[in-house]
Design an enzyme around this catalytic site. Structure first.
Site, PDB file in Angstrom:
ATOM      1  N   ARG A   1      44.406  14.962  27.254  1.00 58.95           N
ATOM      2  CA  ARG A   1      44.064  13.572  26.977  1.00 58.95           C
ATOM      3  C   ARG A   1      42.863  13.527  26.028  1.00 58.95           C
ATOM      4  NH1 ARG A   1      43.376   9.775  32.084  1.00 58.95           N
ATOM      5  NH2 ARG A   1      41.596  11.155  32.370  1.00 58.95           N
TER       6      ARG A   1
ATOM      7  N   LYS B   1      30.641  33.292  49.405  1.00 60.92           N
ATOM      8  CA  LYS B   1      29.791  32.993  48.248  1.00 60.92           C
ATOM      9  C   LYS B   1      28.326  33.190  48.624  1.00 60.92           C
ATOM     10  CE  LYS B   1      32.876  29.875  45.752  1.00 60.92           C
ATOM     11  NZ  LYS B   1      32.967  30.758  44.574  1.00 60.92           N
TER      12      LYS B   1
ATOM     13  N   ASP C   1      40.888  29.012  49.554  1.00 59.92           N
ATOM     14  CA  ASP C   1      40.641  29.351  48.165  1.00 59.92           C
ATOM     15  C   ASP C   1      40.876  30.824  47.886  1.00 59.92           C
ATOM     16  OD1 ASP C   1      39.808  28.856  45.493  1.00 59.92           O
ATOM     17  OD2 ASP C   1      37.799  29.585  45.958  1.00 59.92           O
TER      18      ASP C   1
ATOM     19  N   HIS D   1      44.440  35.654  47.295  1.00 62.05           N
ATOM     20  CA  HIS D   1      43.931  36.926  46.788  1.00 62.05           C
ATOM     21  C   HIS D   1      43.932  38.032  47.848  1.00 62.05           C
ATOM     22  CE1 HIS D   1      43.001  34.746  43.285  1.00 62.05           C
ATOM     23  NE2 HIS D   1      41.779  34.386  43.567  1.00 62.05           N
TER      24      HIS D   1
ATOM     25  N   GLU E   1      31.162  37.187  46.362  1.00 63.68           N
ATOM     26  CA  GLU E   1      30.656  36.560  45.147  1.00 63.68           C
ATOM     27  C   GLU E   1      29.166  36.307  45.314  1.00 63.68           C
ATOM     28  OE1 GLU E   1      33.580  33.654  43.174  1.00 63.68           O
ATOM     29  OE2 GLU E   1      34.025  33.450  45.300  1.00 63.68           O
TER      30      GLU E   1
ATOM     31  N   HIS F   1      45.614  35.767  39.647  1.00 62.17           N
ATOM     32  CA  HIS F   1      45.057  36.645  38.614  1.00 62.17           C
ATOM     33  C   HIS F   1      44.606  37.996  39.172  1.00 62.17           C
ATOM     34  CE1 HIS F   1      41.269  34.770  40.066  1.00 62.17           C
ATOM     35  NE2 HIS F   1      40.726  35.926  39.719  1.00 62.17           N
TER      36      HIS F   1
END
Length: 534
Positions: free
Chosen positions: A88, A387, A284, A289, A265, A227
């Site tokens: 957009r 995290k 998540d 993963h 992380e 990924h």
């Protein structure tokens, strides 16, 4: 690997070098001296287009666009190729080309080459519009049709949904309405779609999303991208296990004490407050993963190295996962508090911009799982992710049982632990084997030593980024590294009961810069074990 659509090329003289010409699909019969099963030579897709929805977002700028440049730099894109962006923005082709060039220069893995970019930039197009704009999608469909003649893409197109999951239904229905999802004789080529995680937020939403995307495109043309599966070290796990006689005989409950899979992380949530607070660490990372790493670690040897055979074995593992009976003791979640990291004071999760003060979303999750198969019965698998932990690291650690008898005195082996095989996925990709060895000297003292294999030192060619490999596989049609819908649904069947239990148990705080809440250490201590410090 399978899935490539192939066309026979004219036979070249025997004197030709054993390298396929640019744009020749892998496995063609063009060179009579080349075995079509030989995968050492690069695989190049057929002429095609890659259509990226949400092409101005972070994922596109930091990963997808640089990956396209890297593929072009390595000569792995066909001469007849188009990168078509949709977003957009009131842009033309030139505006999008400027954004793509800036992103590629900043984030590409390979060195910058103006000639490479000049070739690629001539094949970059842009169509502006919003996802609920019928006219914009009609224009996108017309543009794809025109590119068949102007760029020779032969009707082949892959659609990458680099957009929030909530927008998937809108975009998919627009592609169905305009006929862009129709491949085969209708389009004159193949049509594929790439779906980013998360694949739903629970089992019911995953079932609905899978049905929608499979109905629009067909199950074999849907590529659910994780990924992590594109990382070289993850793929090397299969080579490590099945290409070597050394490891497979001891890869079972008779020799393995436990397995620890960690994804840590050292950063906070960044600018993802809205997404992360609605998702949490388990949805998540754990559901996709870490479960995929677990499946590759625990699966049986496939009958052949094909997408279908590998997916069958992974699915068996995911369906065999069992939760502990005592979830209060063996399923821990936490939320980071303020603390110190890398010499800087960092805020608590509840003090992050955009996070409600009463949020109970976890930023850390650890759980003990079992795998109810003959190979793994009785072996605990400990998974953790979080995290604001001390360092960024992803690894799989296989801890072997201690020797049944040690002829040495107790004082000689005080510093001897479990033998360990550690597969480091990131950042220092490689493998470490930890075992006992005598300390030099006149006394018999045995302690742990490590033998390291590092990708960066063993091979002259640097590892490609995960998105390079995965995008190339999509364009070729190789689904080996992509989870199928049954895998996604099996994962949610494990996560949903965890989420239901945690809904009535608030997360436990841990200081930023520490390895999670104390309850996670106590979880392993109950079994006489400790977390491995990466």
């Amino acid at each position: 690997m399978t899935g490539t659509t192939e066309q026979n090329a004219p036979v070249t003289p025997a004197a030709e070098p054993l390298v396929a010409p640019a744009g020749t699909p892998a496995g063609t019969a063009g060179n009579p001296l080349r075995d079509p099963r030989d995968r050492r030579l690069p695989r190049v897709p057929e002429p095609c287009a890659l259509v990226v929805f949400g092409v101005t977002g972070d994922l596109s700028r930091k990963k997808l666009l640089p990956a396209m440049y890297d593929l072009a730099h390595r000569g792995l894109l066909p001469p007849d190729f188009v990168l078509l962006g949709f977003a957009r923005r009131d842009w033309g082709d030139g505006d999008f080309e400027s954004l793509a060039k800036k992103a590629a220069k900043q984030y590409a893995r390979t060195s910058w080459d103006e000639e490479v970019w000049a070739r690629l930039s001539g094949d970059i197009k842009f169509v502006p519009g919003s996802f609920d704009d019928d006219d914009a999608f009609d224009q996108l469909a017309r543009t794809l049709g025109e590119l068949q003649d102007s760029h020779g893409i032969k009707g082949n197109a892959a659609f990458y949904l680099s957009i929030p999951p909530a927008l998937f239904p809108t975009v998919l229905k627009q592609m169905e309405r305009t006929g862009m999802a129709n491949g085969g004789e209708v389009a004159g080529g193949w049509r594929r779609v790439v779906v980013e995680k998360p694949f739903g937020h629970d089992l019911q939403s995953a079932l609905a999303l899978n049905k929608l995307v499979d109905d629009v495109f067909g199950a074999s043309d849907v590529f659910r991208i994780d990924h992590y599966l594109g990382k070289e070290t993850v793929q090397n796990l299969m080579a490590l296990r099945f290409a070597n006689q050394l490891f497979e005989p001891v890869w079972n409950a008779n020799f393995v004490d436990s397995v620890q899979i960690t994804m840590a992380e050292d950063v906070g949530i960044g600018g993802r407050a809205a997404f992360y607070d609605a998702t949490g660490a388990a949805r998540d990372v754990l559901q996709n993963h870490l479960f995929q790493l677990l499946a590759l670690t625990a699966m049986e040897e496939p009958v052949e190295f094909t997408a279908e055979a590998i997916q069958v074995e992974k699915l068996k593992v995911l369906r065999a996962i069992t939760l502990p009976h005592d979830l209060a003791s063996y399923a821990v979640r936490g939320q980071y508090d303020q603390g110190w990291q890398a010499g800087e004071r960092v805020p608590a999760y509840l003090a992050e911009e955009g996070i409600p003060q009463d949020s109970t979303t976890e930023t850390y999750a650890a759980v003990q799982l079992g795998i109810d198969t003959r190979r793994w019965a009785g072996v605990p698998f400990y998974l953790r992710t979080g995290k604001r932990l001390p360092r960024r690291v992803t690894e799989i650690a296989v801890l072997f049982k201690r020797a049944p008898h040690l002829p040495f005195s107790h004082t000689d082996t005080e510093e001897l632990g479990h033998n360990q095989l550690v597969i480091r996925v990131q950042p220092d990709e490689g493998v470490t084997l930890k075992f006992g060895s005598k300390v030099p000297g006149s006394m018999m003292e045995v302690r742990d030593v490590s033998m390291d294999f590092l990708y960066g030192e063993a091979f002259t060619e640097s590892s490609p980024e995960a998105y390079e490999r995965l995008i190339l596989d999509v364009l070729i049609g190789d689904s080996t590294l992509f989870p199928r819908n049954a895998e996604v649904e099996a994962s949610w069947r494990v996560i949903d009961p965890l989420e239901q239990f945690w809904a009535t148990h608030p997360p436990q705080p841990y200081r930023a810069g520490e390895w999670g809440p104390k309850a996670a250490d106590e979880m392993l201590a109950r079994d006489g074990r400790t977390w491995r410090r990466p």
